[in-house]
Design a protein around this motif. Structure first.
Motif, PDB file in Angstrom:
ATOM      1  N   GLU A 138       1.061  -1.197  -0.009  1.00 55.06           N
ATOM      2  CA  GLU A 138      -0.126  -0.075   0.011  1.00 55.06           C
ATOM      3  C   GLU A 138       0.859   1.237   0.171  1.00 55.06           C
ATOM      4  O   GLU A 138       0.400   2.201  -0.674  1.00 55.06           O
ATOM      5  CB  GLU A 138      -0.800   0.043   1.095  1.00 55.06           C
ATOM      6  CG  GLU A 138      -2.112  -0.953   1.197  1.00 55.06           C
ATOM      7  CD  GLU A 138      -1.625  -2.559   1.539  1.00 55.06           C
ATOM      8  OE1 GLU A 138      -2.273  -3.688   1.106  1.00 55.06           O
ATOM      9  OE2 GLU A 138      -0.461  -2.628   1.999  1.00 55.06           O
ATOM     10  N   LEU A 139       1.823   1.086   0.728  1.00 54.83           N
ATOM     11  CA  LEU A 139       2.723   2.409   0.806  1.00 54.83           C
ATOM     12  C   LEU A 139       3.605   2.573  -0.457  1.00 54.83           C
ATOM     13  O   LEU A 139       3.679   3.989  -0.984  1.00 54.83           O
ATOM     14  CB  LEU A 139       3.801   2.259   1.937  1.00 54.83           C
ATOM     15  CG  LEU A 139       2.990   2.311   3.289  1.00 54.83           C
ATOM     16  CD1 LEU A 139       4.117   2.026   4.584  1.00 54.83           C
ATOM     17  CD2 LEU A 139       2.300   3.602   3.812  1.00 54.83           C
ATOM     18  N   VAL A 140       3.975   1.434  -1.062  1.00 51.64           N
ATOM     19  CA  VAL A 140       4.635   1.620  -2.435  1.00 51.64           C
ATOM     20  C   VAL A 140       3.857   2.236  -3.266  1.00 51.64           C
ATOM     21  O   VAL A 140       4.238   3.195  -4.065  1.00 51.64           O
ATOM     22  CB  VAL A 140       5.389   0.160  -2.655  1.00 51.64           C
ATOM     23  CG1 VAL A 140       5.878   0.183  -4.235  1.00 51.64           C
ATOM     24  CG2 VAL A 140       6.478  -0.246  -1.887  1.00 51.64           C
ATOM     25  N   PRO A 147       0.013   0.919  -9.301  1.00 49.76           N
ATOM     26  CA  PRO A 147      -0.141  -0.478  -8.843  1.00 49.76           C
ATOM     27  C   PRO A 147       1.079  -0.975  -8.705  1.00 49.76           C
ATOM     28  O   PRO A 147       2.025  -0.970  -9.777  1.00 49.76           O
ATOM     29  CB  PRO A 147      -1.066  -1.280  -9.920  1.00 49.76           C
ATOM     30  CG  PRO A 147      -1.839  -0.119 -10.611  1.00 49.76           C
ATOM     31  CD  PRO A 147      -0.816   1.044 -10.691  1.00 49.76           C
ATOM     32  N   ALA A 148       1.437  -1.956  -7.855  1.00 47.08           N
ATOM     33  CA  ALA A 148       2.528  -2.591  -7.667  1.00 47.08           C
ATOM     34  C   ALA A 148       2.356  -3.992  -7.084  1.00 47.08           C
ATOM     35  O   ALA A 148       1.408  -4.430  -6.575  1.00 47.08           O
ATOM     36  CB  ALA A 148       3.482  -1.750  -6.466  1.00 47.08           C
ATOM     37  N   VAL A 149       3.421  -4.685  -7.496  1.00 47.07           N
ATOM     38  CA  VAL A 149       3.608  -6.302  -6.734  1.00 47.07           C
ATOM     39  C   VAL A 149       4.603  -6.348  -5.794  1.00 47.07           C
ATOM     40  O   VAL A 149       5.793  -6.047  -6.379  1.00 47.07           O
ATOM     41  CB  VAL A 149       3.852  -7.264  -8.098  1.00 47.07           C
ATOM     42  CG1 VAL A 149       3.986  -8.606  -7.252  1.00 47.07           C
ATOM     43  CG2 VAL A 149       2.639  -7.108  -8.936  1.00 47.07           C
ATOM     44  N   LEU A 158       8.944  -8.584  -7.016  1.00 44.31           N
ATOM     45  CA  LEU A 158       8.842  -6.902  -6.810  1.00 44.31           C
ATOM     46  C   LEU A 158       8.265  -6.204  -8.517  1.00 44.31           C
ATOM     47  O   LEU A 158       9.252  -6.781  -9.431  1.00 44.31           O
ATOM     48  CB  LEU A 158      10.091  -6.365  -6.569  1.00 44.31           C
ATOM     49  CG  LEU A 158      10.313  -4.919  -6.798  1.00 44.31           C
ATOM     50  CD1 LEU A 158       9.439  -4.021  -5.689  1.00 44.31           C
ATOM     51  CD2 LEU A 158      11.813  -4.419  -6.557  1.00 44.31           C
ATOM     52  N   GLN A 159       7.686  -5.534  -8.574  1.00 46.50           N
ATOM     53  CA  GLN A 159       6.969  -4.835  -9.817  1.00 46.50           C
ATOM     54  C   GLN A 159       6.460  -3.615  -9.274  1.00 46.50           C
ATOM     55  O   GLN A 159       5.482  -3.558  -8.890  1.00 46.50           O
ATOM     56  CB  GLN A 159       6.069  -5.813 -10.799  1.00 46.50           C
ATOM     57  CG  GLN A 159       5.836  -5.194 -12.091  1.00 46.50           C
ATOM     58  CD  GLN A 159       5.216  -6.132 -12.934  1.00 46.50           C
ATOM     59  OE1 GLN A 159       3.759  -6.047 -13.253  1.00 46.50           O
ATOM     60  NE2 GLN A 159       5.897  -7.184 -13.504  1.00 46.50           N
TER      61      GLN A 159
END
Length: 247
Positions: A138-140, A147-149, A158-159
């Protein structure tokens, strides 16, 4: 070089913009230039006999790359480098000496020329909070605005930044250290750098030390800007927003 009759010294340069394994040495462009008003006789000599000497030196250079350096780097090509190779030449009498020597480059993963980036930033945040920003999805997504993985465990994926950055977590020491296998999408296929983030408490702040090893040499500046602008500036904005909402 020096004009023998007058003893006057003159300066100029030789530029080879299309040196590549895709071109024959005899087809390489060799551009000769000099400072205004100096040494026309030397310029003419470099364009004739000097050009022959330069091409002889280039043959030796390419041969060395194909043999001695095959295990450590790839030859420059239009597709992979696309950058000009410039060489200063020293002329003494009728003898031309090539002043170019290949620089040793660190290699990691795919065998290409790479560099190491070191950066240091100070954030107005305790180490545990800053660590969480790098490991909490959520912080990333808040600081990256995408959107992030984020699978913050050893071997976790990590994406970020719409897939522009990807990799995996190799080591996590809460509030102290993160090691990533990390790459940008426009790098050569399957090539990863190793990113180490060290968190150090300094009073009410945290000093973040970044070491990024294995960055493809042509992408050094863009990688440095990625960390400074997309990561660090985004994190500072997030911390300021958090501080403002608390107040």
């Amino acid at each position: 070089g020096t004009v023998k009759e007058s003893g006057e010294k003159h300066k100029g340069s030789v530029e080879i913009p299309n040196l590549s394994e895709e071109n024959e040495v005899d087809d390489t462009e060799i551009n000769v230039s000099k400072k205004k008003g100096e040494g026309d006789v030397l310029k003419d000599l470099m364009r004739t006999e000097g050009t022959t000497k330069v091409r002889e030196a280039l043959r030796d250079y390419l041969k060395a790359l194909k043999t001695e350096f095959t295990l450590g780097m790839i030859l420059p090509t239009k597709a992979t480098v696309g950058q000009e190779l410039a060489a200063e030449q020293k002329l003494s009498g009728n003898t031309t000496q090539d002043s170019v020597s290949p620089q040793p480059l660190e290699t990691v993963g795919v065998r290409i020329p790479t560099v190491k980036i070191l950066m240091r930033e100070v954030f107005s945040s305790p180490a545990d909070e800053l660590y969480s920003i790098f490991t909490t999805k959520e912080l990333v997504q808040k600081f990256s605005k995408c959107p992030a993985v984020i699978e913050a465990e050893k071997g976790g994926k990590l994406q970020m930044f719409d897939g522009c950055v990807s990799g995996e977590y190799a080591e996590l020491v809460p509030s102290q250290r993160i090691v990533l296998k990390w790459r940008c999408r426009n790098w050569p296929d399957e090539h990863y750098a190793t990113v180490a983030l060290a968190f150090k408490d300094v009073a009410a702040q945290t000093e973040l030390q970044l070491e990024c090893k294995g960055v493809p040499a042509p992408h050094e500046d863009s990688t440095r800007q990625c960390w400074k602008q997309q990561y660090f500036e985004g994190i500072r904005v997030l911390l300021q927003q958090s501080k403002d909402s608390t107040e």
